[in-house]
Design a protein around this motif. Sequence first.
Motif, PDB file in Angstrom:
ATOM      1  N   GLY A   1       0.788  -1.228   0.000  1.00 32.53           N
ATOM      2  CA  GLY A   1       0.000   0.000   0.000  1.00 32.53           C
ATOM      3  C   GLY A   1       0.818   1.274   0.000  1.00 32.53           C
ATOM      4  N   LYS A   2       2.146   1.171   0.053  1.00 32.47           N
ATOM      5  CA  LYS A   2       3.006   2.358   0.101  1.00 32.47           C
ATOM      6  C   LYS A   2       3.645   2.591  -1.266  1.00 32.47           C
ATOM      7  CE  LYS A   2       4.150   1.865   5.009  1.00 32.47           C
ATOM      8  NZ  LYS A   2       5.238   1.710   6.011  1.00 32.47           N
TER       9      LYS A   2
ATOM     10  N   SER B   1      -5.329   4.107  -2.955  1.00 28.34           N
ATOM     11  CA  SER B   1      -5.519   3.601  -1.596  1.00 28.34           C
ATOM     12  C   SER B   1      -6.098   2.189  -1.595  1.00 28.34           C
ATOM     13  CB  SER B   1      -6.444   4.531  -0.806  1.00 28.34           C
ATOM     14  OG  SER B   1      -7.701   4.660  -1.454  1.00 28.34           O
ATOM     15  N   GLU B   2      -6.668   1.776  -2.735  1.00 27.90           N
ATOM     16  CA  GLU B   2      -7.211   0.428  -2.851  1.00 27.90           C
ATOM     17  C   GLU B   2      -6.158  -0.590  -3.283  1.00 27.90           C
ATOM     18  OE1 GLU B   2     -10.502   0.418  -5.478  1.00 27.90           O
ATOM     19  OE2 GLU B   2     -11.534   2.095  -4.504  1.00 27.90           O
TER      20      GLU B   2
ATOM     21  N   PRO C   1     -10.699  -0.728   1.191  1.00 33.35           N
ATOM     22  CA  PRO C   1     -11.194   0.171   2.246  1.00 33.35           C
ATOM     23  C   PRO C   1     -12.701   0.397   2.176  1.00 33.35           C
ATOM     24  CG  PRO C   1      -9.170   1.036   1.285  1.00 33.35           C
ATOM     25  CD  PRO C   1      -9.570  -0.140   0.452  1.00 33.35           C
TER      26      PRO C   1
END
Length: 203
Positions: A117-118, A147-148, A169
């Motif tokens: 996720g980074k 972000s997904e 999310p």
Amino acid sequence: MNGILYGINFHDMLIPGIGIAEKILRPAAVYFMLILGLRLAGKREMAQLNPFDMVVLFSLTNAVQNAIIGNDNSLSGGMIGGATLLLLNYFVIKMIYNNKWLQRLFEGEPDKLIVNGKIQTDSLKKELITIEELVEAAHKQGIAALSEVDEAILDPDGVISFISREPTPEIIRHEEITKKLNNITLELVHIKQELQNQNCHKY
């Protein structure tokens, strides 16, 4: 007749304007030059992330055309050049098929653009890929936001592969809201039952 029959110049059509050895050498040299050039240019050229990349690739075909065919427009010359490219490509692919070292040399290695996720800014800078281009590539694969994404990998062929978070999310938020609504419903049912019991005791 000078090789002309029914308006067709068979001599110019069938006899290459340059030697056969040169006709084979030219496409072979351009082939390896393009492989080296695209390898050095980075994977984004293969990905065609913006109009500039597309212009470069389209322009390459015109830029190397004369280098491949030389001063020759004959049918047989074109067939020799085309056959040379096809055979050369076949043997190169066959040669690197089971050789990991040659695969890394010719194709390079995948680059991870997002890990857990980074966003890996160093990898983006290395491949000259902006955040906006990464977002656009994600949208093309049906992903609404970075972000997904759990992982994003830039493959040697220029394709960016996205691996979504499990669950996303949005799904987590939906499950939390659903759980809270269920709890509220159970509490209301419990309160209603207590009120009914109290009314029964009164009478």
